[in-house]
Design an enzyme around this catalytic site. Structure first.
Site, mmCIF file in Angstrom:
data_model
loop_
_atom_site.group_PDB
_atom_site.id
_atom_site.type_symbol
_atom_site.label_atom_id
_atom_site.label_comp_id
_atom_site.label_asym_id
_atom_site.label_seq_id
_atom_site.Cartn_x
_atom_site.Cartn_y
_atom_site.Cartn_z
ATOM 1 N N SER A 80 4.455 2.782 0.401
ATOM 2 C CA SER A 80 3.683 1.577 -0.261
ATOM 3 C C SER A 80 3.246 1.889 -1.708
ATOM 4 O O SER A 80 3.005 3.460 -1.951
ATOM 5 C CB SER A 80 2.327 1.522 0.684
ATOM 6 O OG SER A 80 1.313 0.504 0.134
ATOM 7 N N TYR A 94 -4.661 4.674 6.023
ATOM 8 C CA TYR A 94 -3.427 3.864 5.629
ATOM 9 C C TYR A 94 -2.787 4.788 4.379
ATOM 10 O O TYR A 94 -1.558 4.989 4.412
ATOM 11 C CB TYR A 94 -3.689 2.391 5.443
ATOM 12 C CG TYR A 94 -2.379 2.002 5.086
ATOM 13 C CD1 TYR A 94 -1.218 1.538 6.038
ATOM 14 C CD2 TYR A 94 -2.222 1.434 3.705
ATOM 15 C CE1 TYR A 94 -0.215 0.848 5.564
ATOM 16 C CE2 TYR A 94 -1.159 0.664 3.402
ATOM 17 C CZ TYR A 94 -0.043 0.519 4.170
ATOM 18 O OH TYR A 94 0.950 -0.142 3.883
ATOM 19 N N LYS A 98 0.718 6.563 4.068
ATOM 20 C CA LYS A 98 1.708 6.113 3.211
ATOM 21 C C LYS A 98 2.182 7.139 2.141
ATOM 22 O O LYS A 98 3.268 7.348 1.536
ATOM 23 C CB LYS A 98 1.397 4.857 2.703
ATOM 24 C CG LYS A 98 1.375 3.772 3.720
ATOM 25 C CD LYS A 98 3.096 3.706 4.146
ATOM 26 C CE LYS A 98 2.970 2.684 5.232
ATOM 27 N NZ LYS A 98 4.169 2.258 5.805
#
Length: 202
Positions: A80, A94, A98
């Site tokens: 990401s 998160y 990532k």
């Protein structure tokens, strides 16, 4: 279920039984549950790590031996822009997972280059996926569409990605046309990481 090694092993086994080989692996399973760092629980942290990091590790570890044996393979890791390039409040878990996938991609690309296995990461911005819709609902339960509209307004191309557009990049990285690409991070974000300020310029 990428968090369950036996489930992944069964899936890999079925693929080999059906097709005799595995040429392309796209590590696409991912989760995001928003939450402030001080308020988040160990369960929330582990939820992200189990799917976003361990899931990629589990799946890749079971697929790579087949690629080594056939001396060919294409591995695509869905990272990401979040974590490695940008982040918003509530995304610590998160973003951490990532960003870790970028390191995984580079190390794997180096380790398995001699076997003609390429490993590349896709770093999407916002795509109109169920996960992003869920994040919008977490951010504004009364009007999640307003969150999506605000995201789109801040992107230079004025829209979120269609998931198919991300899939097309994955298909390219899984093809022989990408044979000289390995260990790379390819950003596909409609220019969302381009703006330097919100007020400067003409």
């Amino acid at each position: 279920d990428v968090t369950d090694v036996s489930s992944v092993r069964a899936g890999v086994g079925k693929t080999i039984e059906t097709f005799g080989r595995i040429d392309v692996l796209v590590n696409n399973a991912g989760v995001c549950r928003l939450g402030g760092f001080l308020d988040s629980s160990d369960t929330d942290r582990d939820f992200h790590i189990d799917v976003n990091i361990k899931g990629v590790w589990n799946t890749t570890k079971l697929v790579v031996p087949h690629m080594v044996k056939q001396k060919y393979g294409k591995i695509v890791v869905m990272s990401s822009v979040t974590g490695d390039m940008v982040a918003d409040p509530g995304e610590v878990a998160y973003a951490t997972t990532k960003a870790a996938l970028v390191g995984f991609t580079k190390a794997m690309a180096r380790e398995f280059a001699d076997y003609h296995i390429t490993v590349n990461a896709i770093c999407p911005g916002y795509a109109l996926t169920p996960m992003v819709r869920g994040m919008a609902e977490q951010s504004n339960p009364q009007n999640p569409q307003s969150v999506i509209d605000d995201i789109a307004a801040a992107i230079p191309v004025k829209r979120l990605a269609d998931p198919v557009e991300i899939g097309e990049l994955a298909a390219f990285l899984g093809s022989d046309e990408s044979s000289y690409l390995t260990g790379t991070q390819i950003v596909i974000d409609g220019g969302s990481t381009l703006p330097e300020t919100l007020s400067m310029g003409v």
